[in-house]
Design a protein around this motif. Structure first.
Motif, PDB file in Angstrom:
ATOM      1  N   ALA A 165       0.824  -1.219   0.000  1.00 35.11           N
ATOM      2  CA  ALA A 165       0.000   0.000   0.000  1.00 35.11           C
ATOM      3  C   ALA A 165       0.854   1.263   0.000  1.00 35.11           C
ATOM      4  CB  ALA A 165      -0.917  -0.006   1.219  1.00 35.11           C
ATOM      5  N   ASP A 166       0.373   2.276  -0.723  1.00 34.61           N
ATOM      6  CA  ASP A 166       0.936   3.626  -0.624  1.00 34.61           C
ATOM      7  C   ASP A 166       0.234   4.407   0.481  1.00 34.61           C
ATOM      8  OD1 ASP A 166       2.721   3.449  -2.953  1.00 34.61           O
ATOM      9  OD2 ASP A 166       0.852   3.324  -4.091  1.00 34.61           O
ATOM     10  N   PRO A 188       4.215  -0.736   4.498  1.00 33.44           N
ATOM     11  CA  PRO A 188       5.626  -0.419   4.248  1.00 33.44           C
ATOM     12  C   PRO A 188       5.997   0.968   4.787  1.00 33.44           C
ATOM     13  CG  PRO A 188       4.338  -0.261   2.223  1.00 33.44           C
ATOM     14  CD  PRO A 188       3.411  -0.785   3.275  1.00 33.44           C
ATOM     15  N   GLU A 189       7.292   1.239   4.827  1.00 36.90           N
ATOM     16  CA  GLU A 189       7.777   2.473   5.442  1.00 36.90           C
ATOM     17  C   GLU A 189       7.221   3.727   4.784  1.00 36.90           C
ATOM     18  OE1 GLU A 189      12.129   3.599   6.373  1.00 36.90           O
ATOM     19  OE2 GLU A 189      11.919   1.489   6.950  1.00 36.90           O
ATOM     20  N   HIS A 190       7.082   3.701   3.453  1.00 35.01           N
ATOM     21  CA  HIS A 190       6.631   4.906   2.742  1.00 35.01           C
ATOM     22  C   HIS A 190       5.118   5.124   2.850  1.00 35.01           C
ATOM     23  CE1 HIS A 190       5.532   1.880  -0.327  1.00 35.01           C
ATOM     24  NE2 HIS A 190       4.625   2.773  -0.715  1.00 35.01           N
ATOM     25  N   CYS A 191       4.401   4.155   3.402  1.00 31.46           N
ATOM     26  CA  CYS A 191       2.931   4.195   3.419  1.00 31.46           C
ATOM     27  C   CYS A 191       2.426   5.232   4.426  1.00 31.46           C
ATOM     28  CB  CYS A 191       2.402   2.806   3.777  1.00 31.46           C
ATOM     29  SG  CYS A 191       0.613   2.699   3.899  1.00 31.46           S
ATOM     30  N   ASN A 208       3.214   6.574  14.149  1.00 27.74           N
ATOM     31  CA  ASN A 208       3.204   6.984  12.732  1.00 27.74           C
ATOM     32  C   ASN A 208       1.833   6.872  12.063  1.00 27.74           C
ATOM     33  OD1 ASN A 208       5.875   7.691  12.732  1.00 27.74           O
ATOM     34  ND2 ASN A 208       6.587   5.696  11.974  1.00 27.74           N
ATOM     35  N   ILE A 209       0.752   6.938  12.838  1.00 35.11           N
ATOM     36  CA  ILE A 209      -0.594   6.912  12.260  1.00 35.11           C
ATOM     37  C   ILE A 209      -1.297   8.240  12.585  1.00 35.11           C
ATOM     38  CG2 ILE A 209      -2.857   5.759  12.282  1.00 35.11           C
ATOM     39  CD1 ILE A 209      -1.478   3.154  12.932  1.00 35.11           C
ATOM     40  N   GLN A 210      -1.793   8.920  11.542  1.00 39.99           N
ATOM     41  CA  GLN A 210      -2.594  10.132  11.754  1.00 39.99           C
ATOM     42  C   GLN A 210      -3.962   9.715  12.264  1.00 39.99           C
ATOM     43  OE1 GLN A 210      -1.607  11.660   7.544  1.00 39.99           O
ATOM     44  NE2 GLN A 210      -2.644  13.364   8.513  1.00 39.99           N
ATOM     45  N   CYS A 211      -4.421  10.323  13.357  1.00 42.57           N
ATOM     46  CA  CYS A 211      -5.702   9.923  13.949  1.00 42.57           C
ATOM     47  C   CYS A 211      -6.726  11.049  13.871  1.00 42.57           C
ATOM     48  CB  CYS A 211      -5.500   9.519  15.409  1.00 42.57           C
ATOM     49  SG  CYS A 211      -4.477   8.046  15.602  1.00 42.57           S
ATOM     50  N   TYR A 212      -7.955  10.682  13.508  1.00 34.48           N
ATOM     51  CA  TYR A 212      -9.080  11.614  13.498  1.00 34.48           C
ATOM     52  C   TYR A 212     -10.189  11.001  14.349  1.00 34.48           C
ATOM     53  CZ  TYR A 212      -6.592  13.649   9.551  1.00 34.48           C
ATOM     54  OH  TYR A 212      -5.624  14.226   8.753  1.00 34.48           O
ATOM     55  N   GLU A 213     -10.430  11.582  15.510  1.00 35.55           N
ATOM     56  CA  GLU A 213     -11.456  11.051  16.412  1.00 35.55           C
ATOM     57  C   GLU A 213     -12.803  11.673  16.045  1.00 35.55           C
ATOM     58  OE1 GLU A 213     -10.828   9.456  20.675  1.00 35.55           O
ATOM     59  OE2 GLU A 213     -11.383  11.553  20.923  1.00 35.55           O
TER      60      GLU A 213
END
Length: 231
Positions: A165-166, A188-191, A208-213
């Protein structure tokens, strides 16, 4: 130009906004029954009639439900990107909305299977699987659902898609139930990874995950509008 590869992992939260109740919202109970009574192989062996009734009611609810704005937004994404949806949901709302590439991790309510041979799978005609309905080998038909304590046949295929996945978009899941919760680690790292849920769990490893609650019906259409503009 090669289209970017987006993988979407969906859980109960996206279906809840179409009126399908979740175990998470009901403290793991269904009409007073613990989840393990109605969604485990032990529960089936102990009381198959109860389990069958539970899934017949879930099937009726799913057939009556309509996709919501989040489901429809994901369909739009296919116009510009290569999209694979990996869903933990069994309700087929992604199909109803019009998405094309769907991996069902936990099975699907519109199918029955033999209780002695997992390879014998049949369409459910109507709303119910009845006790006494048998497969060609003479065993009772059960829902084609992955229960607690059972292997997840599609998990390797899902992991392979995420490893390429991108972008990974995770919607409406607590990331607490394995093996599905571990799928994010195959990115992967670039994802670029994004999590959208009404309640982001404190205990999940969200490095490293953007979160939107936010509710899926709010955040998913907005995100996909941005992605379509940036394409």
């Amino acid at each position: 130009m090669e289209r970017k590869n987006i993988v979407v992992l969906t859980g109960a939260g996206i279906s809840a906004e179409s009126g399908i109740p979740t175990f998470r919202d009901t403290n793991g109970l269904w009409e007073g029954h613990d989840v393990m009574e109605v969604a485990s192989i032990e529960g089936w062996l102990r009381n198959p009639t109860l389990v069958q009734e539970f899934y017949n009611l879930r099937r009726k609810a799913a057939l009556a439900a309509d996709p919501n704005a989040a489901h429809y937004a994901l369909v739009q994404l296919e116009l510009a990107y290569q999209v694979t949806i990996i869903t933990q949901n069994v309700d087929l709302l992604h199909e109803k909305a019009g998405s094309n590439n769907i991996i069902h991790l936990h099975g699907r309510l519109d199918q029955a299977k033999s209780s002695i041979d997992d390879s014998l799978i049949y369409p459910v005609l109507g709303e119910e699987i009845e006790m006494g309905e048998l497969c060609e080998k003479g065993s009772q038909l059960r829902p084609n659902i992955v229960w607690f304590g059972e292997a997840v046949p599609e998990i390797e295929k899902a992991a392979a898609h995420i490893s390429e996945a991108d972008m990974l978009i995770i919607i409406g899941t607590s990331l607490q139930v394995y093996p599905a919760a571990g799928l994010k680690d195959f990115a992967p790292e670039h994802c670029r990874s994004i999590l959208i849920d009404k309640k982001i769990p404190d205990s999940a490893n969200l490095h490293n995950i953007q979160c939107y609650e936010e509710p899926a019906t709010v955040a998913v259409p907005r995100l996909i509008e941005q992605l379509m503009k940036n394409h």
